[in-house]
Design a protein around this motif. Sequence first.
Motif, PDB file in Angstrom:
ATOM      1  N   VAL A  29     -15.239  15.853  -1.697  1.00 50.92           N
ATOM      2  CA  VAL A  29     -16.282  16.219  -0.734  1.00 50.92           C
ATOM      3  C   VAL A  29     -17.581  15.522  -1.141  1.00 50.92           C
ATOM      4  O   VAL A  29     -17.778  15.221  -2.314  1.00 50.92           O
ATOM      5  CB  VAL A  29     -16.494  17.751  -0.673  1.00 50.92           C
ATOM      6  CG1 VAL A  29     -15.251  18.459  -0.155  1.00 50.92           C
ATOM      7  CG2 VAL A  29     -16.913  18.321  -2.012  1.00 50.92           C
ATOM      8  N   PRO A  30     -18.468  15.265  -0.182  1.00 54.10           N
ATOM      9  CA  PRO A  30     -19.711  14.579  -0.530  1.00 54.10           C
ATOM     10  C   PRO A  30     -20.697  15.455  -1.299  1.00 54.10           C
ATOM     11  O   PRO A  30     -21.501  14.949  -2.071  1.00 54.10           O
ATOM     12  CB  PRO A  30     -20.295  14.155   0.822  1.00 54.10           C
ATOM     13  CG  PRO A  30     -19.616  14.995   1.835  1.00 54.10           C
ATOM     14  CD  PRO A  30     -18.296  15.406   1.262  1.00 54.10           C
ATOM     15  N   GLY A  62     -11.870  24.926   8.875  1.00 55.07           N
ATOM     16  CA  GLY A  62     -12.185  23.654   9.513  1.00 55.07           C
ATOM     17  C   GLY A  62     -11.052  22.670   9.672  1.00 55.07           C
ATOM     18  O   GLY A  62     -11.264  21.559  10.163  1.00 55.07           O
ATOM     19  N   PHE A  63      -9.843  23.038   9.277  1.00 52.73           N
ATOM     20  CA  PHE A  63      -8.711  22.136   9.448  1.00 52.73           C
ATOM     21  C   PHE A  63      -8.334  22.060  10.932  1.00 52.73           C
ATOM     22  O   PHE A  63      -8.426  23.051  11.650  1.00 52.73           O
ATOM     23  CB  PHE A  63      -7.492  22.634   8.677  1.00 52.73           C
ATOM     24  CG  PHE A  63      -7.539  22.424   7.184  1.00 52.73           C
ATOM     25  CD1 PHE A  63      -6.408  21.994   6.518  1.00 52.73           C
ATOM     26  CD2 PHE A  63      -8.673  22.690   6.437  1.00 52.73           C
ATOM     27  CE1 PHE A  63      -6.415  21.826   5.142  1.00 52.73           C
ATOM     28  CE2 PHE A  63      -8.694  22.525   5.070  1.00 52.73           C
ATOM     29  CZ  PHE A  63      -7.562  22.094   4.415  1.00 52.73           C
ATOM     30  N   THR A  92      -4.881  19.114   9.412  1.00 49.17           N
ATOM     31  CA  THR A  92      -5.623  18.070   8.709  1.00 49.17           C
ATOM     32  C   THR A  92      -7.050  18.518   8.442  1.00 49.17           C
ATOM     33  O   THR A  92      -7.744  18.960   9.364  1.00 49.17           O
ATOM     34  CB  THR A  92      -5.643  16.766   9.531  1.00 49.17           C
ATOM     35  OG1 THR A  92      -4.289  16.391   9.805  1.00 49.17           O
ATOM     36  CG2 THR A  92      -6.328  15.638   8.780  1.00 49.17           C
ATOM     37  N   PRO A  93      -7.497  18.393   7.179  1.00 51.46           N
ATOM     38  CA  PRO A  93      -8.894  18.701   6.878  1.00 51.46           C
ATOM     39  C   PRO A  93      -9.815  17.705   7.580  1.00 51.46           C
ATOM     40  O   PRO A  93      -9.424  16.559   7.827  1.00 51.46           O
ATOM     41  CB  PRO A  93      -8.996  18.524   5.357  1.00 51.46           C
ATOM     42  CG  PRO A  93      -7.600  18.450   4.847  1.00 51.46           C
ATOM     43  CD  PRO A  93      -6.747  18.000   5.985  1.00 51.46           C
ATOM     44  N   GLU A  95       0.834  -1.196   0.000  1.00 49.10           N
ATOM     45  CA  GLU A  95       0.000   0.000   0.000  1.00 49.10           C
ATOM     46  C   GLU A  95       0.873   1.252   0.000  1.00 49.10           C
ATOM     47  O   GLU A  95       1.912   1.275   0.642  1.00 49.10           O
ATOM     48  CB  GLU A  95      -0.865   0.049   1.260  1.00 49.10           C
ATOM     49  CG  GLU A  95      -2.021  -0.901   1.264  1.00 49.10           C
ATOM     50  CD  GLU A  95      -2.892  -0.667   2.477  1.00 49.10           C
ATOM     51  OE1 GLU A  95      -3.874   0.063   2.350  1.00 49.10           O
ATOM     52  OE2 GLU A  95      -2.538  -1.196   3.549  1.00 49.10           O
ATOM     53  N   TRP A  96       0.423   2.249  -0.700  1.00 52.70           N
ATOM     54  CA  TRP A  96       1.066   3.561  -0.682  1.00 52.70           C
ATOM     55  C   TRP A  96       0.019   4.560  -0.245  1.00 52.70           C
ATOM     56  O   TRP A  96      -1.053   4.647  -0.830  1.00 52.70           O
ATOM     57  CB  TRP A  96       1.563   3.952  -2.063  1.00 52.70           C
ATOM     58  CG  TRP A  96       2.696   3.142  -2.596  1.00 52.70           C
ATOM     59  CD1 TRP A  96       3.022   1.868  -2.262  1.00 52.70           C
ATOM     60  CD2 TRP A  96       3.634   3.552  -3.563  1.00 52.70           C
ATOM     61  NE1 TRP A  96       4.103   1.447  -2.962  1.00 52.70           N
ATOM     62  CE2 TRP A  96       4.512   2.472  -3.793  1.00 52.70           C
ATOM     63  CE3 TRP A  96       3.826   4.713  -4.287  1.00 52.70           C
ATOM     64  CZ2 TRP A  96       5.552   2.535  -4.687  1.00 52.70           C
ATOM     65  CZ3 TRP A  96       4.865   4.768  -5.186  1.00 52.70           C
ATOM     66  CH2 TRP A  96       5.728   3.685  -5.378  1.00 52.70           C
ATOM     67  N   LYS A  97       0.306   5.323   0.775  1.00 57.46           N
ATOM     68  CA  LYS A  97      -0.643   6.294   1.292  1.00 57.46           C
ATOM     69  C   LYS A  97      -0.012   7.676   1.306  1.00 57.46           C
ATOM     70  O   LYS A  97       1.053   7.852   1.876  1.00 57.46           O
ATOM     71  CB  LYS A  97      -1.067   5.928   2.721  1.00 57.46           C
ATOM     72  CG  LYS A  97      -1.799   4.610   2.821  1.00 57.46           C
ATOM     73  CD  LYS A  97      -2.156   4.321   4.253  1.00 57.46           C
ATOM     74  CE  LYS A  97      -2.849   2.986   4.370  1.00 57.46           C
ATOM     75  NZ  LYS A  97      -3.193   2.682   5.756  1.00 57.46           N
ATOM     76  N   ILE A  98      -0.680   8.610   0.667  1.00 60.52           N
ATOM     77  CA  ILE A  98      -0.231  10.002   0.753  1.00 60.52           C
ATOM     78  C   ILE A  98      -0.766  10.553   2.059  1.00 60.52           C
ATOM     79  O   ILE A  98      -1.972  10.541   2.304  1.00 60.52           O
ATOM     80  CB  ILE A  98      -0.727  10.822  -0.441  1.00 60.52           C
ATOM     81  CG1 ILE A  98      -0.097  10.267  -1.725  1.00 60.52           C
ATOM     82  CG2 ILE A  98      -0.406  12.295  -0.255  1.00 60.52           C
ATOM     83  CD1 ILE A  98      -0.643  10.897  -2.979  1.00 60.52           C
ATOM     84  N   GLU A  99       0.138  11.003   2.919  1.00 67.50           N
ATOM     85  CA  GLU A  99      -0.277  11.464   4.232  1.00 67.50           C
ATOM     86  C   GLU A  99       0.107  12.900   4.535  1.00 67.50           C
ATOM     87  O   GLU A  99      -0.375  13.474   5.501  1.00 67.50           O
ATOM     88  CB  GLU A  99       0.289  10.529   5.311  1.00 67.50           C
ATOM     89  CG  GLU A  99      -0.300   9.143   5.215  1.00 67.50           C
ATOM     90  CD  GLU A  99       0.088   8.246   6.368  1.00 67.50           C
ATOM     91  OE1 GLU A  99       0.813   8.698   7.271  1.00 67.50           O
ATOM     92  OE2 GLU A  99      -0.339   7.090   6.361  1.00 67.50           O
ATOM     93  N   LEU A 100       0.981  13.513   3.709  1.00 72.70           N
ATOM     94  CA  LEU A 100       1.414  14.873   3.990  1.00 72.70           C
ATOM     95  C   LEU A 100       1.777  15.575   2.691  1.00 72.70           C
ATOM     96  O   LEU A 100       2.540  15.043   1.890  1.00 72.70           O
ATOM     97  CB  LEU A 100       2.613  14.856   4.942  1.00 72.70           C
ATOM     98  CG  LEU A 100       3.047  16.192   5.516  1.00 72.70           C
ATOM     99  CD1 LEU A 100       1.967  16.774   6.424  1.00 72.70           C
ATOM    100  CD2 LEU A 100       4.345  16.046   6.287  1.00 72.70           C
TER     101      LEU A 100
END
Length: 126
Positions: A75-76, A26-27, A45-46, A2-7
Amino acid sequence: MEWKIELIFVPVSDVDRSKEFYERVGFHADWDHTPTEGLRFVQMTPPGSACSIAFGTGLGVALEPGQQNSIQVVVPDADEALAHLRGLGVEARGVQELDWGRFVSFDDPDGNTWTLQELPDYSAQG
């Protein structure tokens, strides 16, 4: 694997002004630390996101403030996102309707552009 973009680093000219802006939209301020003179690291973090942004001073970010324009956030509901931002006094643009989604965009105080995307309802397509 797995590769996760976290920053993702966002270039800013005024750390305190940027922190206030992102808090207003809202962050969550996860971290604000100055380990040595000339080095300050702010991580935010959003809401609902697994990926955070970082900015500060002395970080060696290659982009100049205002040049980051490639961050896209899902966004939903684009209409709700637009109303939320405008309700906070943010000059948001949208809603742009395209085949691949509905889009809202806004700039931070340095002119870094954010794009919010409401994904299309693929289940409604044959």
